[in-house]
Write an enzyme that holds these catalytic residues in place. Structure first.
Site, PDB file in Angstrom:
ATOM      1  N   CYS A  78       0.840  -1.199   0.000  1.00  0.00           N
ATOM      2  CA  CYS A  78       0.000   0.000   0.000  1.00  0.00           C
ATOM      3  C   CYS A  78       0.877   1.253   0.000  1.00  0.00           C
ATOM      4  CB  CYS A  78      -0.914   0.015   1.219  1.00  0.00           C
ATOM      5  SG  CYS A  78      -2.062  -1.375   1.304  1.00  0.00           S
ATOM      6  N   CYS A 123     -14.666  42.152   1.918  1.00  0.00           N
ATOM      7  CA  CYS A 123     -14.129  41.464   3.093  1.00  0.00           C
ATOM      8  C   CYS A 123     -14.253  39.961   2.919  1.00  0.00           C
ATOM      9  CB  CYS A 123     -14.884  41.879   4.355  1.00  0.00           C
ATOM     10  SG  CYS A 123     -14.849  43.637   4.710  1.00  0.00           S
ATOM     11  N   ASP A 174     -41.581   7.669  -5.744  1.00  0.00           N
ATOM     12  CA  ASP A 174     -41.778   6.259  -5.416  1.00  0.00           C
ATOM     13  C   ASP A 174     -43.257   6.114  -5.053  1.00  0.00           C
ATOM     14  OD1 ASP A 174     -41.298   3.564  -4.450  1.00  0.00           O
ATOM     15  OD2 ASP A 174     -41.424   4.435  -2.448  1.00  0.00           O
ATOM     16  N   ASP A 234     -38.719   7.072   0.030  1.00  0.00           N
ATOM     17  CA  ASP A 234     -38.604   6.863   1.473  1.00  0.00           C
ATOM     18  C   ASP A 234     -37.849   5.600   1.853  1.00  0.00           C
ATOM     19  OD1 ASP A 234     -40.607   5.030   0.636  1.00  0.00           O
ATOM     20  OD2 ASP A 234     -41.382   4.960   2.689  1.00  0.00           O
ATOM     21  N   ASP A 238     -34.834   3.298  -2.570  1.00  0.00           N
ATOM     22  CA  ASP A 238     -34.927   4.603  -3.237  1.00  0.00           C
ATOM     23  C   ASP A 238     -33.614   5.383  -3.173  1.00  0.00           C
ATOM     24  OD1 ASP A 238     -37.643   4.287  -3.864  1.00  0.00           O
ATOM     25  OD2 ASP A 238     -38.241   4.971  -1.873  1.00  0.00           O
TER      26      ASP A 238
END
Length: 820
Positions: free
Chosen positions: A19, A86, A503, A702, A706
Site C-alpha cells: 500500500c 471582506c 416512489d 422513502d 430509493d
C-alpha cells in the site's frame, strides 16, 4: 525555481508495504512533486511539491489510488466583515493556505466553512491566518447559540455610537447647511459668532466624531489599505478623510488653496459617518432576525428534565441526562429529550418537527421527540438520544449546513466583488482628475465632492448580503414548514426541476395494506362473515391477513374462533369456523375448489382497476364475500400533486410494484409517466431517462431501495418517516410523511430564488446607476451633483433594503394552505 511546499497528509486504507508503495507512486507521478515518503506506522505522507502540483492534484491522485487523504471541515466565526470585499479577502487568505481544499464565507452569518486536509493544517492555524489578515477569528463553539451570532450587543453598541455621532453632528449640519436652506440664517451667523468661529466649532465637533464614533472606519480601513486589500471601511475612511482634511486646510491655511476654493465640508464627513453608523445599526438588527428560525428551534429544547430515580422525581439539567434514564413528562411540558414511552398516554404536539398541527397520540412503545409539547396526559419515557444525537440537534445542523452553502448564482457575485473596490477607487481618482481638468470653478471643490461621493456610494455591502441572507431566511422558514434542506444549493436546483418523480409505496401511499372493500353475496351479514374471515386470518402473518384483522378491529369486531387452519401456498387458506368450512383466497383458488362463480366476480374488476388486491370468501362451497385490500393513497397526496401540476411540473411514478397496480394509482392521481416493476438500478435508469428527455429531475422516496435514485436525481427529497439510508442520500428531508412538504419545498425554493434575484438586481443596479451620478454625469445638463451625504444615506439604505427584502421570506405561507 518555485519554492517547494511541504504538506503532511493523513491517509486512509494503508495496511501493508505494498500500500505504501502504491501511494508513493501515485504521488510522485504528479508533475511538480519532489518527494513523497509514506509512513505506514502513523499512516501519513509527507509531500514536498511545487507548481504545477497542487493540493487538489495530490488528493485526486490518492483518491484514484484507493488511499484517500483524510478531509475535515471546520466552521470559523469571523469578525469585522462589513462587505463583499471582506468576504473575498477572507476566502483568498484561507484558500491560499497550503492544505485547504475549499473555503466559503457567509457574510450574513459571519462564518467561514473550510474543508482542509487533516494533518496539513490545523483549525487554530486557519483562525490565526484570518485574524492576522485583519478579521478577528475563532473556532465556532458547537455549544454556542445556533444561527448567526447574537447581534443584540452589536446593535446596542452601534446604536450608542450612531446617537452620539448624530448629537455631535447636528450643530455642524445646522451651522453649515442652515444658511443654504434659509439664507438669512447664514447672515445671522456671520453677524453674531462669525464664519471663522463657525468653522472652528465645526472642526472641533467633526474631529470628535471621527476619532470617537467614527474611529472604527479608520482602525479597520487604513490597515486594509496598507495591506492592499481595500474594503468598505477603507472607502469610508478615504472619502471622509478627503472631505475632512480639505476642510481643515481651508480653515487653518486657506492661502495655499486656489482663490475661491477654500470651502469647508465638515458636515459631509460627519453626516457620512452618522448615516453609515445608522445603516450598520439597522443592518445588525436585521441580521439578528435572519437566524430567528434556528434560534427558535434551539429554544424549544428545555434546560431541565424531571428524572425518575428509584421512584423519586429529581430535576436535573438536560445536559446531565444520559441514555437509558427515565424522564417524567408532565401535562403541558416540553419533552426534554428523544425517548420511548414506557408508561402513560397523551397527545403530543409535533408541529415544530413535522409542520403538521394535529397532535399525535402517544402510548407505551411510541417514540417522543425532544422539544415537542405534551398534551393533557402524563408520560414516562426512557431516553434514547441526548446531545447532538437528538432529532432537534440534527435538524439544526441540517439547516445550518444549508445556510452555509454557496449557490451557483453566488459565483457571479464573487467574480464582480473580487475587483469591485479597486475599480471604484480608480473611478474616484479618474473623476477627480476629469473635474480638475475640465470642471468649472471652483473645480477643486467640485472634484472633491464628486470623488468623495463615488467612494461612499459604491460600498459593496448590499452585494455581499444579497445571497446569504436570503438563503438563511429561506432555509429557516422551510424548516418551520417541515422541509429541511440538507444542501443549500438544492434551493436553486429544486425550483428549476422540470419533473417530479415519486416512489409509490410509503411515498404516495400509506405504505401499509388496509381493508378497503368488503362486499357480501345476497343477504349475508357482512359483520358475521368478516369476523369469520378474521378468525381464520389471525393464524397468518401475511400482510394481507394483518390488513383484514385491522379492518375487523376498526369495525369493532372480535375474530371468530377458527380451527384446522391450513395455508394453501399461492392460493389462500382454508379453516373450520363456527362449524362451517371457510375458504379465503384468489379467484383461481375458488375455481380450483369448484366454487360456483356469481355476480361477485363481476364486481371485482372495478376494484382491480383502482389498484386493489382482490380475493374471495367461500362458506360451505358457496361464494360468500368479495374482499378488497389496497395500500391507500395518503390524504394529502392528491392536493400536493395538484399544486405541483399548477406549478407546471411533469409528474412521474417510479416503483417496484406491479404495473397494473401502479397504472391504477397513476390514473387516479393524474400522473404523467409510470415506470413500474423496476429494481433499484432500474429506478436510477428511469431517473436518467427523464433527465435526458426533460432536464432536471427531483425524486421523492422513502425506502432503502430509493437511495440510489435519490442520489442520482438533480434533487432528492426523502420522506422523514422513511429509512436513514434514504434520508442520508437526499438533498431535502421532509420531516413529516406528508407530501404537502414537497409542494412547500418547491414554493420556498421558488420564492427564495426570486428574492435573491431581487436583491442582486438592487445591489448591482444601485451601483451601476448611482456611481455615474455621483461622478457628475448629470452636472453638465442639469447642474446636479450628488452630495456625499446623500450618497452615504443611499449606500446605507441599500444594505437595509436587501436585508429587509430577505426577511420577507419569514412570512411565506404553505402553498397548500394558500390554495385552500
Amino acid at each position: 525555481m518555485p519554492t517547494a511546499t511541504t504538506l503532511t497528509l493523513k491517509l486512509e486504507n494503508l495496511s501493508c508495504a505494498s500500500c505504501v508503495g502504491r501511494a508513493e507512486r501515485a504521488l510522485t507521478a504528479i508533475d511538480g512533486v519532489e518527494s513523497a515518503p509514506v509512513n505506514l506506522a502513523n499512516e501519513t505522507a509527507r509531500v514536498a511539491f511545487s507548481t504545477p502540483a497542487t493540493a487538489s492534484n495530490l488528493t485526486e491522485a490518492l483518491d484514484r489510488a484507493g488511499y484517500p487523504a483524510r478531509r475535515e471541515t471546520v466552521v470559523l466565526d469571523v469578525g469585522s466583515m462589513t462587505c463583499a470585499s471582506c468576504v473575498g479577502r477572507v476566502e483568498r487568505v484561507l484558500t491560499a493556505t497550503p492544505g485547504v481544499l475549499e473555503a466559503w464565507v457567509n457574510l450574513a452569518s459571519e462564518r467561514a466553512f473550510v474543508t482542509y486536509l487533516a494533518g496539513a493544517v490545523s483549525p487554530d492555524e486557519l483562525a490565526a491566518k484570518v485574524t492576522k489578515a485583519g478579521f478577528p477569528t475563532h473556532l465556532r463553539n458547537a455549544a454556542a447559540s445556533n444561527g448567526p451570532g447574537d447581534k443584540d450587543a452589536e446593535a446596542r453598541s452601534l446604536k450608542q455610537k450612531a446617537l452620539l455621532a448624530a448629537a455631535l453632528t447636528l450643530p455642524v449640519f445646522i451651522l453649515e447647511m442652515g444658511g443654504h436652506l434659509y439664507p438669512p440664517f447664514h447672515h445671522w451667523i456671520a453677524r453674531t459668532i462669525g464664519l471663522g468661529t463657525s468653522h472652528w466649532i465645526q472642526l472641533v465637533l467633526t474631529t470628535i466624531v471621527m476619532v470617537g464614533p467614527g474611529r472604527v472606519f479608520f482602525s479597520k480601513g487604513v490597515p486594509a489599505l496598507l495591506r492592499g486589500a481595500p474594503e468598505m471601511n477603507a472607502l469610508v475612511a478615504l472619502g471622509t478623510s478627503a472631505a475632512y482634511l480639505y476642510s481643515v486646510v481651508s480653515v487653518l491655511a486657506p492661502g495655499i488653496l486656489p482663490s475661491g476654493t477654500a470651502n469647508v465640508y465638515f458636515e459631509a464627513a460627519a453626516v457620512i459617518i452618522v448615516l453609515i453608523l445608522i445603516g450598520r445599526w439597522m443592518e445588525a438588527r436585521a441580521k439578528g432576525r435572519t437566524g430567528e428560525a434556528i434560534r427558535a428551534l434551539v429554544a424549544l429544547a428545555p434546560n431541565d428534565a424531571l428524572v425518575d430515580v428509584d421512584g423519586q422525581t429529581v430535576t436535573r439539567p438536560v445536559a446531565q441526562v444520559v441514555t437509558g434514564e427515565v424522564v417524567v413528562i408532565r401535562p403541558g411540558e416540553r419533552v426534554p429529550l428523544d425517548g420511548e414511552v414506557i408508561e402513560g398516554e397523551s397527545l403530543i404536539d409535533e408541529s415544530m418537527i413535522t409542520g403538521e398541527p394535529v397532535p399525535v397520540p402517544k402510548t407505551t412503545g411510541d417514540t417522543v421527540t425532544g422539544g415537542t409539547v405534551n398534551g393533557t396526559g402524563a408520560l414516562k419515557a426512557r431516553v434514547t438520544a441526548v446531545g447532538p444525537d437528538t432529532l432537534l440537534s440534527q435538524i439544526v445542523r441540517m439547516v445550518e449546513d444549508a445556510q452555509g452553502a454557496r449557490l451557483p448564482i453566488q459565483a457571479l457575485v464573487d467574480r464582480i466583488t473580487a475587483v469591485f473596490v479597486p475599480i471604484v477607487m480608480g473611478i474616484a481618482a479618474l473623476t477627480v482628475a476629469i473635474w480638475l481638468l475640465i470642471g468649472p470653478d471652483p473645480a477643486l471643490g467640485l472634484a472633491l465632492v464628486a470623488g468623495v461621493s463615488v467612494l461612499i456610494i459604491a460600498c459593496p455591502c448590499a452585494m455581499g448580503l444579497a445571497t446569504p441572507t436570503s438563503i438563511m431566511v429561506g432555509t429557516g422558514r422551510a424548516a418551520q414548514l417541515g422541509a429541511l434542506f440538507r444542501r443549500g444549493d438544492a434551493l436553486q436546483s429544486l425550483q428549476s426541476a422540470q419533473v417530479v418523480a415519486f416512489d409509490k409505496t410509503g411515498t404516495l401511499t400509506q405504505g401499509r395494506s388496509e381493508l378497503t372493500a368488503f362486499e357480501t353475496a345476497g343477504d349475508l351479514d357482512a359483520d358475521m362473515v368478516l369476523a369469520m374471515v378474521a378468525g381464520a386470518e389471525a393464524h397468518s402473518e401475511h400482510p394481507l391477513a394483518q390488513a383484514i384483522l385491522r379492518g375487523a378491529e376498526d369495525r369493532g369486531l372480535a375474530p371468530a374462533k377458527a380451527g384446522n387452519v391450513q395455508t394453501v401456498t399461492g392460493f389462500g387458506l382454508q379453516a373450520e369456523v363456527d362449524g362451517a368450512h371457510l375458504l379465503v383466497g384468489s379467484q383461481k383458488f375458488m375455481e380450483r375448489e369448484n366454487i360456483p362463480m356469481t355476480d361477485l366476480v363481476g364486481r371485482a374488476d372495478p376494484m382491480r382497476a383502482k389498484g386493489h388486491t382482490v380475493f374471495f370468501v367461500a362458506i360451505d362451497g358457496e361464494l360468500a364475500a368479495l374482499i378488497g385490500v389496497s395500500d391507500p393513497i395518503k390524504p394529502d397526496t392528491a392536493p400536493a400533486l395538484a399544486a405541483l401540476r399548477a406549478m407546471g411540473k411533469q409528474l412521474a411514478m417510479i416503483t417496484g410494484d406491479d404495473p397494473a397496480t401502479a397504472a391504477a394509482i397513476a390514473d387516479q392521481l393524474g400522473i404523467d409517466h409510470v415506470n413500474a416493476g423496476v429494481l433499484p438500478d432500474g429506478k436510477v435508469a428511469a431517473v436518467e431517462a427523464l433527465q435526458a428527455r426533460y432536464g432536471k429531475v427531483a425524486f421523492v422516496g422513502d425506502g432503502i431501495n430509493d437511495a440510489p435514485a435519490l442520489a442520482r436525481a438533480d434533487v432528492g427529497l426523502a420522506i422523514g418517516t422513511g429509512t436513514d439510508v434514504a434520508i442520508e442520500a437526499a438533498d431535502v428531508v421532509l420531516s413529516s410523511g406528508a407530501l404537502s412538504g414537497v409542494a412547500n419545498a418547491f414554493e420556498i425554493s421558488r420564492r427564495t430564488m426570486i428574492n435573491i434575484r431581487q436583491n442582486l438586481f438592487w445591489a448591482f443596479g444601485y451601483n451601476v446607476l448611482l456611481i455615474p451620478v455621483a461622478a457628475g454625469v448629470l452636472y453638465p445638463l442639469w447642474g446636479i451633483l450628488l452630495s456625499p451625504m446623500l450618497g452615504a444615506g443611499a449606500m446605507a439604505a441599500s444594505s437595509v433594503l436587501v436585508l429587509t427584502n430577505a426577511l420577507r421570506l419569514r412570512f411565506v405561507r404553505p402553498i397548500l394552505e394558500e390554495a385552500a
